[in-house]
Design an enzyme around this catalytic site. Structure first.
Site, PDB file in Angstrom:
ATOM      1  N   ASP A 199       0.846  -1.196   0.000  1.00 56.83           N
ATOM      2  CA  ASP A 199       0.000   0.000   0.000  1.00 56.83           C
ATOM      3  C   ASP A 199       0.879   1.242   0.000  1.00 56.83           C
ATOM      4  O   ASP A 199       0.996   1.936   1.013  1.00 56.83           O
ATOM      5  CB  ASP A 199      -0.917  -0.008   1.236  1.00 56.83           C
ATOM      6  CG  ASP A 199      -1.945  -1.125   1.167  1.00 56.83           C
ATOM      7  OD1 ASP A 199      -2.376  -1.462   0.045  1.00 56.83           O
ATOM      8  OD2 ASP A 199      -2.313  -1.655   2.225  1.00 56.83           O
ATOM      9  N   LYS A 230       0.359  -8.075  -2.166  1.00 56.65           N
ATOM     10  CA  LYS A 230      -0.918  -7.547  -2.646  1.00 56.65           C
ATOM     11  C   LYS A 230      -0.681  -6.244  -3.390  1.00 56.65           C
ATOM     12  O   LYS A 230      -0.090  -5.312  -2.854  1.00 56.65           O
ATOM     13  CB  LYS A 230      -1.846  -7.304  -1.456  1.00 56.65           C
ATOM     14  CG  LYS A 230      -3.083  -6.515  -1.824  1.00 56.65           C
ATOM     15  CD  LYS A 230      -3.923  -6.170  -0.627  1.00 56.65           C
ATOM     16  CE  LYS A 230      -4.465  -4.765  -0.812  1.00 56.65           C
ATOM     17  NZ  LYS A 230      -5.588  -4.455   0.060  1.00 56.65           N
ATOM     18  N   ASP A 287      -5.652  -7.045  -5.971  1.00 51.16           N
ATOM     19  CA  ASP A 287      -6.851  -6.775  -5.163  1.00 51.16           C
ATOM     20  C   ASP A 287      -7.600  -5.573  -5.723  1.00 51.16           C
ATOM     21  O   ASP A 287      -7.564  -4.478  -5.165  1.00 51.16           O
ATOM     22  CB  ASP A 287      -6.415  -6.537  -3.706  1.00 51.16           C
ATOM     23  CG  ASP A 287      -7.607  -6.433  -2.763  1.00 51.16           C
ATOM     24  OD1 ASP A 287      -8.711  -6.895  -3.138  1.00 51.16           O
ATOM     25  OD2 ASP A 287      -7.440  -5.887  -1.659  1.00 51.16           O
ATOM     26  N   LYS A 305     -10.941  -5.921  -6.664  1.00 53.12           N
ATOM     27  CA  LYS A 305     -12.357  -6.157  -6.307  1.00 53.12           C
ATOM     28  C   LYS A 305     -13.305  -5.940  -7.492  1.00 53.12           C
ATOM     29  O   LYS A 305     -14.137  -5.046  -7.489  1.00 53.12           O
ATOM     30  CB  LYS A 305     -12.760  -5.275  -5.125  1.00 53.12           C
ATOM     31  CG  LYS A 305     -11.932  -5.553  -3.876  1.00 53.12           C
ATOM     32  CD  LYS A 305     -12.451  -4.789  -2.672  1.00 53.12           C
ATOM     33  CE  LYS A 305     -11.674  -5.098  -1.424  1.00 53.12           C
ATOM     34  NZ  LYS A 305     -10.264  -4.670  -1.438  1.00 53.12           N
ATOM     35  N   ILE A 356     -20.694  -6.557 -15.108  1.00 51.21           N
ATOM     36  CA  ILE A 356     -21.501  -7.588 -15.766  1.00 51.21           C
ATOM     37  C   ILE A 356     -20.593  -8.795 -16.054  1.00 51.21           C
ATOM     38  O   ILE A 356     -19.370  -8.649 -16.162  1.00 51.21           O
ATOM     39  CB  ILE A 356     -22.184  -7.068 -17.058  1.00 51.21           C
ATOM     40  CG1 ILE A 356     -21.139  -6.579 -18.069  1.00 51.21           C
ATOM     41  CG2 ILE A 356     -23.192  -5.974 -16.732  1.00 51.21           C
ATOM     42  CD1 ILE A 356     -21.727  -6.280 -19.436  1.00 51.21           C
ATOM     43  N   PRO A 357     -21.197 -10.002 -16.152  1.00 54.41           N
ATOM     44  CA  PRO A 357     -20.386 -11.222 -16.261  1.00 54.41           C
ATOM     45  C   PRO A 357     -19.333 -11.179 -17.361  1.00 54.41           C
ATOM     46  O   PRO A 357     -18.171 -11.534 -17.139  1.00 54.41           O
ATOM     47  CB  PRO A 357     -21.437 -12.314 -16.520  1.00 54.41           C
ATOM     48  CG  PRO A 357     -22.678 -11.786 -15.871  1.00 54.41           C
ATOM     49  CD  PRO A 357     -22.637 -10.298 -16.062  1.00 54.41           C
ATOM     50  N   THR A 382     -17.822  -8.677 -18.825  1.00 51.98           N
ATOM     51  CA  THR A 382     -16.727  -7.729 -18.543  1.00 51.98           C
ATOM     52  C   THR A 382     -15.775  -8.313 -17.505  1.00 51.98           C
ATOM     53  O   THR A 382     -14.549  -8.214 -17.637  1.00 51.98           O
ATOM     54  CB  THR A 382     -17.322  -6.391 -18.046  1.00 51.98           C
ATOM     55  OG1 THR A 382     -18.170  -5.892 -19.068  1.00 51.98           O
ATOM     56  CG2 THR A 382     -16.244  -5.375 -17.722  1.00 51.98           C
ATOM     57  N   GLN A 424      -7.077  -0.454  12.489  1.00 54.35           N
ATOM     58  CA  GLN A 424      -7.783  -1.738  12.548  1.00 54.35           C
ATOM     59  C   GLN A 424      -8.403  -1.908  13.934  1.00 54.35           C
ATOM     60  O   GLN A 424      -7.791  -1.524  14.930  1.00 54.35           O
ATOM     61  CB  GLN A 424      -6.815  -2.895  12.286  1.00 54.35           C
ATOM     62  CG  GLN A 424      -6.172  -2.869  10.910  1.00 54.35           C
ATOM     63  CD  GLN A 424      -7.099  -3.372   9.816  1.00 54.35           C
ATOM     64  OE1 GLN A 424      -8.281  -3.637  10.056  1.00 54.35           O
ATOM     65  NE2 GLN A 424      -6.593  -3.471   8.613  1.00 54.35           N
ATOM     66  N   ARG A 481       0.872  -2.400   7.124  1.00 55.32           N
ATOM     67  CA  ARG A 481       1.711  -1.468   7.885  1.00 55.32           C
ATOM     68  C   ARG A 481       2.622  -2.091   8.937  1.00 55.32           C
ATOM     69  O   ARG A 481       3.757  -1.610   9.098  1.00 55.32           O
ATOM     70  CB  ARG A 481       0.818  -0.382   8.499  1.00 55.32           C
ATOM     71  CG  ARG A 481       0.310   0.582   7.439  1.00 55.32           C
ATOM     72  CD  ARG A 481      -0.893   1.343   7.875  1.00 55.32           C
ATOM     73  NE  ARG A 481      -2.055   0.457   8.039  1.00 55.32           N
ATOM     74  CZ  ARG A 481      -3.249   0.872   8.426  1.00 55.32           C
ATOM     75  NH1 ARG A 481      -3.438   2.149   8.718  1.00 55.32           N
ATOM     76  NH2 ARG A 481      -4.250   0.016   8.517  1.00 55.32           N
TER      77      ARG A 481
HETATM   78  O1  C5P Z   1      -1.784  -2.030   6.969  1.00 51.05           O
HETATM   79  P1  C5P Z   1      -2.779  -3.109   7.240  1.00 51.05           P
HETATM   80  O2  C5P Z   1      -2.165  -4.389   7.755  1.00 51.05           O
HETATM   81  O3  C5P Z   1      -3.937  -2.649   8.066  1.00 51.05           O
HETATM   82  O4  C5P Z   1      -3.323  -3.445   5.787  1.00 51.05           O
HETATM   83  C1  C5P Z   1      -4.235  -4.427   5.548  1.00 51.05           C
HETATM   84  C2  C5P Z   1      -4.589  -4.515   4.088  1.00 51.05           C
HETATM   85  O5  C5P Z   1      -5.809  -5.216   3.988  1.00 51.05           O
HETATM   86  C3  C5P Z   1      -4.811  -3.169   3.418  1.00 51.05           C
HETATM   87  O6  C5P Z   1      -4.370  -3.294   2.072  1.00 51.05           O
HETATM   88  C4  C5P Z   1      -6.300  -2.967   3.470  1.00 51.05           C
HETATM   89  O7  C5P Z   1      -6.803  -2.261   2.379  1.00 51.05           O
HETATM   90  C5  C5P Z   1      -6.822  -4.388   3.438  1.00 51.05           C
HETATM   91  N1  C5P Z   1      -8.108  -4.577   4.133  1.00 51.05           N
HETATM   92  C6  C5P Z   1      -8.297  -4.311   5.478  1.00 51.05           C
HETATM   93  N2  C5P Z   1      -9.493  -4.553   6.081  1.00 51.05           N
HETATM   94  C7  C5P Z   1     -10.468  -5.033   5.386  1.00 51.05           C
HETATM   95  C8  C5P Z   1     -10.316  -5.317   4.046  1.00 51.05           C
HETATM   96  C9  C5P Z   1      -9.093  -5.076   3.436  1.00 51.05           C
HETATM   97  O8  C5P Z   1      -7.396  -3.854   6.155  1.00 51.05           O
HETATM   98  N3  C5P Z   1     -11.602  -5.274   6.002  1.00 51.05           N
END
Ligand code: C5P
Length: 235
Positions: free
Chosen positions: A9, A31, A58, A60, A64-65, A67, A184, A205
């Site tokens: 990220d 990722k 990632d 997401k 439509i199917p 595409t 988080q 992170r």
């Molecule tokens: O830095 P951190 O460990 O929080 O990053 C977690 C990764 O997972 C980030 O790329 C974030 O976008 C992703 N993510 C998340 N929580 C979610 C879904 C995805 O932290 N519920």
């Protein structure tokens, strides 16, 4: 075996390269998400592959199917090893994606953890998030999606309510016991994730912002290995 995916990220290819350089030989999966891919596209994916890394794209997908099926083909050409799509795209979208061969592994997002029942009520009055998560996970599985992306805290309940489905789980929100939570909230440690048999953890992170990234990644891997070894020793 629980595998570690490090979330790249960051905004620049230069920063991504510094992480890859430090973690090469220790971490295999990375990722590449909306941030880095929107900024640098194929360059970011090529960079990870130059370091012998596997790419979890990632982005997401939700469209439509036809595409989405074409986008899965393009992700295959790009060299992604796995990609994410929204399970709420529906059974036809999922089965069209799954029918592409060869293709990356497909991992489905259930309900974004940023959404609560009240945010979903315009779509589904009186929505119960756990029921939606379970139904979406099941719909993904029956339509050929190999993995479910969800909170590590939801894995045990999903396994219990869908015991007949041999699903892979991919979970973000992982924090080493001694680390900061950042933004988080409902976190789990790498050891707990390994004990639960979660297949892939996504960590950003705690590794990418660490003063010593290699040590931080090694500590996560060691914590998971120890948990797996402890589980083996139990009678
Ligand atoms: O830095 P951190 O460990 O929080 O990053 C977690 C990764 O997972 C980030 O790329 C974030 O976008 C992703 N993510 C998340 N929580 C979610 C879904 C995805 O932290 N519920």
């Amino acid at each position: 075996m629980t595998e570690l995916i490090v979330a790249l990220d960051v905004d620049t290819v230069h920063e991504a390269q510094a992480i890859l350089q430090e973690l090469k030989g220790t971490v295999t999966w990375y990722k590449v998400g909306l941030r880095l891919f929107t900024a640098h596209g194929k360059r970011a994916v090529d960079l990870v592959r130059r370091y012998d890394g596997k790419v979890f794209l990632d982005l997401k997908f939700h469209d439509i199917p036809q595409t989405v099926a074409h986008a899965v083909q393009e992700a295959q050409k790009l060299g992604a090893a796995a990609l994410s799509l929204h399970l709420s795209g529906g059974a036809q979208m999922l089965s069209a994606a799954a029918a592409v061969r060869p293709r990356p592994k497909l991992w489905g997002v259930t309900v974004l953890t940023s959404l609560a029942a009240k945010d979903l009520s315009f779509l589904r009055p009186r929505a119960s998030v756990p029921v939606l998560v379970r139904n979406l996970a099941r719909m993904g599985w029956v339509n050929g999606i190999e993995g479910t992306i969800c909170s590590a805290r939801d894995v045990a309940a999903l396994r219990k309510s869908l015991p007949h489905l041999d699903m892979r789980f991919i979970t973000p929100g992982i924090r080493p016991a001694a680390g900061a939570l950042d933004d988080q909230k409902r976190v789990m440690t790498p050891a707990e994730a390994a004990r639960l048999g979660i297949n892939y953890i996504v960590v950003g992170r705690p590794i990418t912002k660490a003063a010593h990234r290699l040590k931080a990644a090694q500590a996560v891997l060691a914590e998971m290995r120890q948990a797996a070894a402890d589980a083996l020793e139990k009678p």
